[in-house]
Motif scaffolding. Structure first.
Motif, PDB file in Angstrom:
ATOM      1  N   SER A 263       0.827  -1.202   0.000  1.00  0.00           N
ATOM      2  CA  SER A 263       0.000   0.000   0.000  1.00  0.00           C
ATOM      3  C   SER A 263       0.866   1.259   0.000  1.00  0.00           C
ATOM      4  O   SER A 263       1.874   1.341   0.705  1.00  0.00           O
ATOM      5  CB  SER A 263      -0.913   0.010   1.234  1.00  0.00           C
ATOM      6  N   ALA A 264       0.445   2.227  -0.784  1.00  0.00           N
ATOM      7  CA  ALA A 264       1.142   3.514  -0.857  1.00  0.00           C
ATOM      8  C   ALA A 264       0.528   4.547   0.080  1.00  0.00           C
ATOM      9  O   ALA A 264       0.985   5.684   0.147  1.00  0.00           O
ATOM     10  CB  ALA A 264       1.104   4.045  -2.290  1.00  0.00           C
ATOM     11  N   LEU A 265      -0.503   4.142   0.818  1.00  0.00           N
ATOM     12  CA  LEU A 265      -1.248   5.075   1.662  1.00  0.00           C
ATOM     13  C   LEU A 265      -0.454   5.451   2.919  1.00  0.00           C
ATOM     14  O   LEU A 265       0.052   4.570   3.628  1.00  0.00           O
ATOM     15  CB  LEU A 265      -2.579   4.441   2.050  1.00  0.00           C
TER      16      LEU A 265
ATOM     17  N   GLY B 143      -5.968  14.297  18.941  1.00  0.00           N
ATOM     18  CA  GLY B 143      -6.612  15.604  19.012  1.00  0.00           C
ATOM     19  C   GLY B 143      -6.365  16.483  17.796  1.00  0.00           C
ATOM     20  O   GLY B 143      -6.747  17.658  17.780  1.00  0.00           O
ATOM     21  N   LYS B 144      -5.762  15.934  16.764  1.00  0.00           N
ATOM     22  CA  LYS B 144      -5.406  16.726  15.579  1.00  0.00           C
ATOM     23  C   LYS B 144      -6.403  16.509  14.441  1.00  0.00           C
ATOM     24  O   LYS B 144      -7.207  15.571  14.446  1.00  0.00           O
ATOM     25  CB  LYS B 144      -3.994  16.354  15.103  1.00  0.00           C
ATOM     26  N   LYS B 145      -6.333  17.406  13.444  1.00  0.00           N
ATOM     27  CA  LYS B 145      -7.169  17.321  12.245  1.00  0.00           C
ATOM     28  C   LYS B 145      -6.334  16.781  11.085  1.00  0.00           C
ATOM     29  O   LYS B 145      -5.211  17.242  10.868  1.00  0.00           O
ATOM     30  CB  LYS B 145      -7.735  18.700  11.885  1.00  0.00           C
ATOM     31  N   ILE B 146      -6.921  15.832  10.346  1.00  0.00           N
ATOM     32  CA  ILE B 146      -6.215  15.194   9.233  1.00  0.00           C
ATOM     33  C   ILE B 146      -7.020  15.365   7.956  1.00  0.00           C
ATOM     34  O   ILE B 146      -8.181  14.946   7.880  1.00  0.00           O
ATOM     35  CB  ILE B 146      -5.999  13.690   9.506  1.00  0.00           C
ATOM     36  N   SER B 147      -6.418  15.983   6.943  1.00  0.00           N
ATOM     37  CA  SER B 147      -7.075  16.125   5.637  1.00  0.00           C
ATOM     38  C   SER B 147      -7.167  14.771   4.955  1.00  0.00           C
ATOM     39  O   SER B 147      -6.212  13.983   4.967  1.00  0.00           O
ATOM     40  CB  SER B 147      -6.279  17.075   4.731  1.00  0.00           C
ATOM     41  N   ILE B 148      -8.327  14.484   4.350  1.00  0.00           N
ATOM     42  CA  ILE B 148      -8.521  13.215   3.652  1.00  0.00           C
ATOM     43  C   ILE B 148      -9.473  13.425   2.491  1.00  0.00           C
ATOM     44  O   ILE B 148     -10.381  14.254   2.554  1.00  0.00           O
ATOM     45  CB  ILE B 148      -9.068  12.139   4.628  1.00  0.00           C
ATOM     46  N   TRP B 149      -9.281  12.681   1.404  1.00  0.00           N
ATOM     47  CA  TRP B 149     -10.148  12.804   0.232  1.00  0.00           C
ATOM     48  C   TRP B 149     -11.568  12.387   0.586  1.00  0.00           C
ATOM     49  O   TRP B 149     -11.787  11.516   1.431  1.00  0.00           O
ATOM     50  CB  TRP B 149      -9.605  11.959  -0.911  1.00  0.00           C
ATOM     51  N   GLN B 150     -12.499  12.953  -0.119  1.00  0.00           N
ATOM     52  CA  GLN B 150     -13.911  12.747   0.215  1.00  0.00           C
ATOM     53  C   GLN B 150     -14.394  11.323  -0.020  1.00  0.00           C
ATOM     54  O   GLN B 150     -15.235  10.813   0.714  1.00  0.00           O
ATOM     55  CB  GLN B 150     -14.781  13.719  -0.605  1.00  0.00           C
ATOM     56  N   VAL B 151     -13.872  10.675  -1.060  1.00  0.00           N
ATOM     57  CA  VAL B 151     -14.437   9.380  -1.467  1.00  0.00           C
ATOM     58  C   VAL B 151     -13.352   8.315  -1.575  1.00  0.00           C
ATOM     59  O   VAL B 151     -12.300   8.549  -2.158  1.00  0.00           O
ATOM     60  CB  VAL B 151     -15.169   9.502  -2.828  1.00  0.00           C
ATOM     61  N   GLY B 152     -13.616   7.139  -0.984  1.00  0.00           N
ATOM     62  CA  GLY B 152     -12.848   5.945  -1.295  1.00  0.00           C
ATOM     63  C   GLY B 152     -11.551   5.710  -0.554  1.00  0.00           C
ATOM     64  O   GLY B 152     -10.868   4.718  -0.819  1.00  0.00           O
ATOM     65  N   PHE B 153     -11.166   6.574   0.384  1.00  0.00           N
ATOM     66  CA  PHE B 153      -9.869   6.397   1.029  1.00  0.00           C
ATOM     67  C   PHE B 153      -9.941   6.397   2.557  1.00  0.00           C
ATOM     68  O   PHE B 153      -8.933   6.232   3.224  1.00  0.00           O
ATOM     69  CB  PHE B 153      -8.913   7.523   0.594  1.00  0.00           C
ATOM     70  N   ARG B 154     -11.105   6.590   3.111  1.00  0.00           N
ATOM     71  CA  ARG B 154     -11.225   6.808   4.548  1.00  0.00           C
ATOM     72  C   ARG B 154     -11.048   5.528   5.375  1.00  0.00           C
ATOM     73  O   ARG B 154     -10.547   5.570   6.509  1.00  0.00           O
ATOM     74  CB  ARG B 154     -12.596   7.428   4.854  1.00  0.00           C
TER      75      ARG B 154
ATOM     76  N   ALA C  61      -8.198  11.290  16.512  1.00  0.00           N
ATOM     77  CA  ALA C  61      -8.029  12.410  15.578  1.00  0.00           C
ATOM     78  C   ALA C  61      -9.288  12.527  14.737  1.00  0.00           C
ATOM     79  O   ALA C  61     -10.070  11.578  14.625  1.00  0.00           O
ATOM     80  CB  ALA C  61      -6.809  12.195  14.704  1.00  0.00           C
ATOM     81  N   SER C  62      -9.482  13.681  14.119  1.00  0.00           N
ATOM     82  CA  SER C  62     -10.670  13.888  13.277  1.00  0.00           C
ATOM     83  C   SER C  62     -10.250  14.109  11.829  1.00  0.00           C
ATOM     84  O   SER C  62      -9.228  14.745  11.555  1.00  0.00           O
ATOM     85  CB  SER C  62     -11.473  15.092  13.776  1.00  0.00           C
ATOM     86  N   PHE C  63     -11.065  13.571  10.909  1.00  0.00           N
ATOM     87  CA  PHE C  63     -10.796  13.744   9.489  1.00  0.00           C
ATOM     88  C   PHE C  63     -11.535  14.961   8.955  1.00  0.00           C
ATOM     89  O   PHE C  63     -12.691  15.207   9.307  1.00  0.00           O
ATOM     90  CB  PHE C  63     -11.231  12.503   8.707  1.00  0.00           C
ATOM     91  N   VAL C  64     -10.855  15.696   8.070  1.00  0.00           N
ATOM     92  CA  VAL C  64     -11.449  16.844   7.399  1.00  0.00           C
ATOM     93  C   VAL C  64     -11.507  16.520   5.902  1.00  0.00           C
ATOM     94  O   VAL C  64     -10.458  16.404   5.249  1.00  0.00           O
ATOM     95  CB  VAL C  64     -10.619  18.126   7.623  1.00  0.00           C
ATOM     96  N   PRO C  65     -12.709  16.337   5.341  1.00  0.00           N
ATOM     97  CA  PRO C  65     -12.819  15.985   3.909  1.00  0.00           C
ATOM     98  C   PRO C  65     -12.336  17.102   2.999  1.00  0.00           C
ATOM     99  O   PRO C  65     -12.631  18.278   3.232  1.00  0.00           O
ATOM    100  CB  PRO C  65     -14.321  15.741   3.719  1.00  0.00           C
ATOM    101  N   ILE C  66     -11.587  16.731   1.981  1.00  0.00           N
ATOM    102  CA  ILE C  66     -11.121  17.677   0.962  1.00  0.00           C
ATOM    103  C   ILE C  66     -11.398  17.066  -0.402  1.00  0.00           C
ATOM    104  O   ILE C  66     -11.705  15.877  -0.515  1.00  0.00           O
ATOM    105  CB  ILE C  66      -9.614  17.983   1.108  1.00  0.00           C
ATOM    106  N   ARG C  67     -11.247  17.855  -1.451  1.00  0.00           N
ATOM    107  CA  ARG C  67     -11.501  17.349  -2.806  1.00  0.00           C
ATOM    108  C   ARG C  67     -10.271  16.625  -3.353  1.00  0.00           C
ATOM    109  O   ARG C  67     -10.303  15.442  -3.602  1.00  0.00           O
ATOM    110  CB  ARG C  67     -11.921  18.481  -3.740  1.00  0.00           C
ATOM    111  N   SER C  68      -9.163  17.335  -3.528  1.00  0.00           N
ATOM    112  CA  SER C  68      -8.005  16.649  -4.100  1.00  0.00           C
ATOM    113  C   SER C  68      -6.658  17.277  -3.730  1.00  0.00           C
ATOM    114  O   SER C  68      -5.652  16.589  -3.714  1.00  0.00           O
ATOM    115  CB  SER C  68      -8.118  16.606  -5.633  1.00  0.00           C
ATOM    116  N   SER C  69      -6.617  18.550  -3.436  1.00  0.00           N
ATOM    117  CA  SER C  69      -5.332  19.221  -3.250  1.00  0.00           C
ATOM    118  C   SER C  69      -4.804  19.061  -1.829  1.00  0.00           C
ATOM    119  O   SER C  69      -5.496  18.566  -0.928  1.00  0.00           O
ATOM    120  CB  SER C  69      -5.465  20.710  -3.588  1.00  0.00           C
TER     121      SER C  69
END
Length: 341
Positions: free
Chosen positions: A128-130, A148-159, A173-181
């Motif tokens: 895995s490259a994740l 307690g930190k925020k983690i950016s993650i893509w909206q679909v298919g990777f969570r 930790a909490s995930f923050v959905p993003i589009r791609s960047s």
């Protein structure tokens, strides 16, 4: 004196030359027919491979097999169709517009659970490259620092896998959905970012972040190795065209080996395709991507490993079930049907 007359000699010579010319012409015509491009093209089997994303060196093996004539050597006329913007590989496989597709293992398992009767015929990715990337300069030095930190993650298919990773190691930790960047992470809006080590990690580095400032948690190294890219076809196509499937996998494997041997050529061709598609193209980024793919795709003794580790598959099924993404317990032998051993 005994002998033949000059007239008779001339007649014999003309007959001999005429016969010789006819034989030579016949041999020449037969030879041309044997090497005729039209004749060669007639025996090629046309197939379409739908890639699950746009042109980049993540797929260099397929493009190299195409431009180097490796597919043709195996009797295949291959059309490579990138997807991911206006269409997707799964839909093309369902409609029959593509005979093969690439996809992540976890995403393919989800489609299988929904009723798509597909078969994994080659697992090209073995690791895995994740990853989750953080910065030392922002206090991320060890795994517990993600609490307690925020983690950016893509909206679909990777969570699912990152969530399983946090759960396993009791990280709150909490995930923050993003589009791609990766912009939100770079601007400090989040403390960490889910990345692929062949892609978004490079974007972070090329944005000006020093590599020695990056703390990288490779999920595969924490007992959660669910490899991504593989080659799929429908069960029906495999049952009718097993020989074509075998030839396609063998040719693609050769393409990958050739791409790793001649990285610069493979990178430049992918850059050409990206520019043709109107996409940004960075040589250094694509070269780092291909180098990373060499670590993900295992070549040993000049041979590509296309097997699927049973434990990795069972882990993927369990992670998806725990996340509520699939309902059924999918069996390894019903999902994976290797055509090359």
């Amino acid at each position: 004196m005994f002998g033949t007359t000059p007239g008779k000699n001339k007649t014999k010579n003309l007959h001999f030359r005429s016969t010789l010319l006819k034989v030579t012409s016949l041999l020449l015509f037969t030879g041309l027919m044997a090497i005729s491009p039209a004749q060669d093209k007639k025996v090629l089997q046309k197939v379409v491979i739908a890639l699950h994303w746009q042109p980049q060196t993540q797929f260099a093996g397929y493009y190299t097999a195409l431009i180097k004539g490796i597919y043709k050597k195996y009797g295949l006329d291959v059309v490579i169709r990138p997807t991911g913007l206006k269409d997707n590989a799964v839909d093309l496989l369902k409609s029959g517009d593509a005979q093969f597709m690439t996809n992540f293992l976890s995403m393919a398992i989800e489609e299988y659970d929904k009723g798509l009767n597909l078969k994994l015929i080659a697992q090209t990715s073995q690791k895995s490259a994740l990853c989750i990337a953080g910065l030392k300069s922002r206090g991320i030095n060890k795994l517990s620092d993600l609490n307690g930190k925020k983690i950016s993650i893509w909206q679909v298919g990777f969570r699912e896998l990152p969530q399983a990773f946090l759960t396993k190691y009791k990280i709150n930790a909490s995930f923050v959905p993003i589009r791609s960047s990766v912009n939100l992470f770079l601007m400090g809006g989040t403390n960490a970012q889910v990345v692929m080590d062949y892609n978004e990690l490079n974007t972070i580095i090329f944005s000006g972040i020093r590599e020695d400032d990056i703390t990288l948690f490779r999920i595969a190294d924490y007992g959660l190795n669910v490899p991504e890219d593989g080659i799929y076809c429908t069960s029906e196509y495999l049952s009718k065209h097993k020989d074509i499937c075998e030839r396609f996998v063998k040719a693609t494997a050769e393409g990958w080996i050739e791409a790793f041997k001649n990285k610069e050529e493979a990178v430049r061709y992918c850059l050409k395709l990206k520019r043709k598609a109107g996409q940004s193209a960075n040589y250094a980024h694509q070269m780092k991507m291909l180098t990373a793919m060499e670590n993900i795709i295992q070549v040993d003794g000049g041979k590509l490993n296309t097997s699927l580790d049973r434990k990795s598959f069972e882990l993927a099924v369990q992670v998806l079930k725990d996340a509520g993404r699939i309902k059924n317990t999918i069996k390894y032998d019903s999902f994976f049907n290797p055509v090359v051993r």
